[in-house]
Scaffold this active site. Sequence first.
Site, short mmCIF file in Angstrom:
data_model
loop_
_atom_site.label_atom_id
_atom_site.label_comp_id
_atom_site.label_asym_id
_atom_site.label_seq_id
_atom_site.Cartn_x
_atom_site.Cartn_y
_atom_site.Cartn_z
N GLU A 38 -4.90 -8.81 -0.14
CA GLU A 38 -5.66 -8.50 1.10
C GLU A 38 -7.19 -8.41 0.47
O GLU A 38 -7.48 -7.56 -0.45
CB GLU A 38 -5.45 -7.33 1.77
CG GLU A 38 -3.94 -7.25 2.26
CD GLU A 38 -3.84 -5.98 3.17
OE1 GLU A 38 -4.74 -5.43 3.72
OE2 GLU A 38 -2.38 -5.55 3.13
N GLU B 246 0.66 -1.20 -0.07
CA GLU B 246 -0.02 0.11 0.03
C GLU B 246 0.86 1.27 0.05
O GLU B 246 0.74 2.21 0.78
CB GLU B 246 -0.73 -0.03 1.13
CG GLU B 246 -2.01 -1.01 1.11
CD GLU B 246 -3.27 -0.91 2.04
OE1 GLU B 246 -3.16 -0.03 2.88
OE2 GLU B 246 -4.12 -1.97 2.05
#
Length: 506
Positions: free
Chosen positions: A307, A181
């Site tokens: 995820e 991220e």
Amino acid sequence: MNVQMADAEITVHTAASIDRIAPEIHGHFAEHLGRCIYGGIWHADSADGDGFREDTVSLLEDLELPVLRWPGGCFADDYHWEDGVGPQDERPRRRNLFWAQGPEELPEESNSFGSDEFLELCERIGTEPYLAANVGSGSPQEAANWVEYCNYDGDTELADRRRENGREDPYGVKYWGLGNENWGCGGQMSPEQYAREYRRYATYVGTQANLMFDHDLELIACGFEGHEWNRRFLEEINEAPWGAEFPLDHLTLHHYYGRGTNVAEADEDKYDRMLAEALEMERHIERMAGAINAVATTRDIGVIIDEWGTWHPEATADNGLEQEGTVFDALSAAAVLNIFNDNSDVVTMTNIAQTVNVLQCLVETDEDDAWARPTYRVFDLYAPHKGNEAVRTSVDTPTRDVVDGDSNDELPLVNASASVGDDGTYVTVTNLDCRSAQTVDVSLEGTDLNEDDIRGEILFAEQEPDYAVTKHNADEFTADDLAVPADGSSIEVELPPSTVAAISVE
């Protein structure tokens, strides 16, 4: 066979291959967050060198996880791997910049569970490790050193250090994520900035595979659910003046759903909205694959969803992102796994978040016991798909309008996927209608269906969507036999509301 009009019709095109279903599509994710590691996998702050929770390890071993991602998550981009190796009583206690963790819910990291412990866990449960290197606050040198420590069999200081720490042979870790991220908690980078950092890291990590190991490394770049970001990242990679044109094997994105709704407080309309949000996974996969195909024309790059899962509002940083494990969550996971099967030509791995105690975990623990959650049962039911050849399915299903603010969507009430392997054809079907049963007619092209060759199983037939698992009722979520009457040309099954079924045809 008692013939009646089916609500939905599924046709399995057994000769219309999509691609092999990579077993890694059933992957998992463990982060130093809440009670996932400390209290879930490892006895909190144990320093005896054998701190694994055997009850958790046994459940994970039984599930045959193909791959496990670690150490994060946001935690990865403030984690320095050398803090977590060597004698445990000499390891430094560090901050956990992003999460409270452990039974005491402290923003601290004892480092009693580090690289060697994680890699030993992977060997115990028979899974491939996937390590996420620190790009946000680390350096290419640090990442390259970690690869060398794990994988090199020569006489360097780092290889010798691994031996001194009790591991003679290299671990042979092949999956390496370079950042997490990085558009957010991994450094708030623009796609161009991350592309430049990524190439720098890939140079020092990836080059080792050409000289120091007898196996390849698979490098994984961080993508974003905002797909313009991915296009710009790939274009910046493409414009580099030297080196491998696309030094990555996979590009990732994260997709959580259900953030606005607590399952226990939801009504049927909210169930529909959450399921429609889960099914957006297919659009995200298509858009990411489209960006790769448009820009990375010289390289076959896979899509990883490393995820994914439900994230309900009761799961907050203050409670270690814990939420109940419900039938509804498991139902949504089954629908998403069907999407992954249908996109097996581009999806190379996925990792549900997270393995133990956190978010849509598969295993839950208290101080004394560990037990399987409903989502665990879905992964177990879908296991026969792993390694099979995915084939096309046509699903003629009723739909329901889903209105959410200004948006108007349609929820297909039945979804399905199918695969063909050495044992025959395997079909998984969900009834996403949380209100009513659905009669489903299943046919296999070119197959004469004999009831003696057909077996059916069903999950959650007697349970409401908000029914939550506890240590005392965990066995109630196991699969039951499903009646699968056939008339030679098709199978007709009755699926109660919010159920998941599997049909195997030899």
